[in-house]
Scaffold this motif. Structure first.
Motif, PDB file in Angstrom:
ATOM      1  N   LEU A  33       0.809  -1.223   0.000  1.00 16.16           N
ATOM      2  CA  LEU A  33       0.000   0.000   0.000  1.00 16.16           C
ATOM      3  C   LEU A  33       0.844   1.276   0.000  1.00 16.16           C
ATOM      4  O   LEU A  33       0.568   2.177  -0.804  1.00 16.16           O
ATOM      5  CB  LEU A  33      -0.964  -0.006   1.192  1.00 16.16           C
ATOM      6  N   PRO A  34       1.869   1.409   0.843  1.00 17.09           N
ATOM      7  CA  PRO A  34       2.671   2.643   0.780  1.00 17.09           C
ATOM      8  C   PRO A  34       3.443   2.797  -0.528  1.00 17.09           C
ATOM      9  O   PRO A  34       3.617   3.921  -1.019  1.00 17.09           O
ATOM     10  CB  PRO A  34       3.636   2.523   1.957  1.00 17.09           C
ATOM     11  N   ILE A  35       3.871   1.682  -1.108  1.00 13.58           N
ATOM     12  CA  ILE A  35       4.578   1.752  -2.390  1.00 13.58           C
ATOM     13  C   ILE A  35       3.645   2.293  -3.467  1.00 13.58           C
ATOM     14  O   ILE A  35       4.007   3.187  -4.243  1.00 13.58           O
ATOM     15  CB  ILE A  35       5.135   0.365  -2.780  1.00 13.58           C
ATOM     16  N   ALA A  36       2.424   1.771  -3.506  1.00 14.29           N
ATOM     17  CA  ALA A  36       1.458   2.236  -4.496  1.00 14.29           C
ATOM     18  C   ALA A  36       1.043   3.678  -4.224  1.00 14.29           C
ATOM     19  O   ALA A  36       0.812   4.452  -5.159  1.00 14.29           O
ATOM     20  CB  ALA A  36       0.236   1.327  -4.501  1.00 14.29           C
ATOM     21  N   LEU A  37       0.980   4.053  -2.959  1.00 15.47           N
ATOM     22  CA  LEU A  37       0.618   5.431  -2.620  1.00 15.47           C
ATOM     23  C   LEU A  37       1.696   6.412  -3.073  1.00 15.47           C
ATOM     24  O   LEU A  37       1.379   7.501  -3.568  1.00 15.47           O
ATOM     25  CB  LEU A  37       0.384   5.548  -1.118  1.00 15.47           C
ATOM     26  N   VAL A  38       2.959   6.035  -2.948  1.00 16.78           N
ATOM     27  CA  VAL A  38       4.048   6.874  -3.459  1.00 16.78           C
ATOM     28  C   VAL A  38       3.926   7.008  -4.973  1.00 16.78           C
ATOM     29  O   VAL A  38       4.127   8.085  -5.538  1.00 16.78           O
ATOM     30  CB  VAL A  38       5.413   6.291  -3.052  1.00 16.78           C
ATOM     31  N   GLY A  39       3.569   5.916  -5.649  1.00 14.11           N
ATOM     32  CA  GLY A  39       3.367   5.971  -7.089  1.00 14.11           C
ATOM     33  C   GLY A  39       2.225   6.890  -7.487  1.00 14.11           C
ATOM     34  O   GLY A  39       2.299   7.590  -8.494  1.00 14.11           O
ATOM     35  N   VAL A  40       1.166   6.909  -6.678  1.00 19.21           N
ATOM     36  CA  VAL A  40       0.038   7.800  -6.951  1.00 19.21           C
ATOM     37  C   VAL A  40       0.474   9.259  -6.817  1.00 19.21           C
ATOM     38  O   VAL A  40       0.141  10.102  -7.660  1.00 19.21           O
ATOM     39  CB  VAL A  40      -1.147   7.495  -6.002  1.00 19.21           C
ATOM     40  N   VAL A  41       1.236   9.554  -5.774  1.00 19.60           N
ATOM     41  CA  VAL A  41       1.687  10.937  -5.557  1.00 19.60           C
ATOM     42  C   VAL A  41       2.605  11.383  -6.694  1.00 19.60           C
ATOM     43  O   VAL A  41       2.473  12.492  -7.219  1.00 19.60           O
ATOM     44  CB  VAL A  41       2.381  11.067  -4.190  1.00 19.60           C
ATOM     45  N   ILE A  42       3.525  10.526  -7.091  1.00 17.35           N
ATOM     46  CA  ILE A  42       4.420  10.870  -8.204  1.00 17.35           C
ATOM     47  C   ILE A  42       3.617  11.001  -9.496  1.00 17.35           C
ATOM     48  O   ILE A  42       3.879  11.880 -10.315  1.00 17.35           O
ATOM     49  CB  ILE A  42       5.548   9.831  -8.331  1.00 17.35           C
ATOM     50  N   GLY A  43       2.624  10.140  -9.681  1.00 19.79           N
ATOM     51  CA  GLY A  43       1.777  10.220 -10.866  1.00 19.79           C
ATOM     52  C   GLY A  43       0.946  11.488 -10.904  1.00 19.79           C
ATOM     53  O   GLY A  43       0.645  12.007 -11.979  1.00 19.79           O
ATOM     54  N   MET A  44       0.580  11.997  -9.735  1.00 20.06           N
ATOM     55  CA  MET A  44      -0.183  13.246  -9.698  1.00 20.06           C
ATOM     56  C   MET A  44       0.683  14.431 -10.097  1.00 20.06           C
ATOM     57  O   MET A  44       0.170  15.439 -10.586  1.00 20.06           O
ATOM     58  CB  MET A  44      -0.766  13.470  -8.300  1.00 20.06           C
ATOM     59  N   LEU A  45       1.979  14.333  -9.891  1.00 21.90           N
ATOM     60  CA  LEU A  45       2.886  15.421 -10.246  1.00 21.90           C
ATOM     61  C   LEU A  45       3.181  15.476 -11.744  1.00 21.90           C
ATOM     62  O   LEU A  45       3.669  16.487 -12.234  1.00 21.90           O
ATOM     63  CB  LEU A  45       4.194  15.291  -9.472  1.00 21.90           C
ATOM     64  N   SER A  46       2.905  14.366 -12.458  1.00 22.30           N
ATOM     65  CA  SER A  46       3.197  14.340 -13.890  1.00 22.30           C
ATOM     66  C   SER A  46       2.015  14.900 -14.680  1.00 22.30           C
ATOM     67  O   SER A  46       0.913  15.066 -14.158  1.00 22.30           O
ATOM     68  CB  SER A  46       3.511  12.911 -14.351  1.00 22.30           C
ATOM     69  N   SER A  47       2.274  15.146 -15.949  1.00 22.24           N
ATOM     70  CA  SER A  47       1.218  15.707 -16.790  1.00 22.24           C
ATOM     71  C   SER A  47       0.293  14.639 -17.361  1.00 22.24           C
ATOM     72  O   SER A  47      -0.797  14.946 -17.826  1.00 22.24           O
ATOM     73  CB  SER A  47       1.842  16.505 -17.938  1.00 22.24           C
ATOM     74  N   SER A  48       0.715  13.390 -17.335  1.00 29.48           N
ATOM     75  CA  SER A  48      -0.095  12.295 -17.858  1.00 29.48           C
ATOM     76  C   SER A  48      -0.731  11.530 -16.708  1.00 29.48           C
ATOM     77  O   SER A  48      -0.273  11.597 -15.565  1.00 29.48           O
ATOM     78  CB  SER A  48       0.782  11.365 -18.697  1.00 29.48           C
TER      79      SER A  48
END
Length: 73
Positions: A33-48
């Motif tokens: 869960l924390p690994i996927a949550l970090v991915g969500v946060v990084i994904g929110m910072l991208s334009s795609s």
């Protein structure tokens, strides 16, 4: 660039989530869960949205698996 990082994090989390579907290994979802949550946060910072959506799917799958097992199993 952040989208690619988010996709890679989502794929790693997905590969780690596959063995967590085996009975008595469901507690590994708490580590995923924390690994996927970090991915969500990084994904929110991208334009795609692709990486963010992949991580959200992994996050929802792990949460559903935890709820079915009572949060432990």
């Amino acid at each position: 660039m952040l989208n690619i990082v988010s996709i890679l994090i989502g794929l790693v989390a997905l590969l780690l989530a596959i063995p967590a579907f085996i009975p008595f290994l469901g507690i590994a979802n708490w580590l995923i869960l924390p690994i996927a949550l970090v991915g969500v946060v990084i994904g929110m910072l991208s334009s795609s949205n692709t990486g963010r959506n992949l991580c959200l799917v992994v996050l929802v799958i792990c949460i559903i698996r935890l709820s079915l097992g009572g949060g432990i199993i």
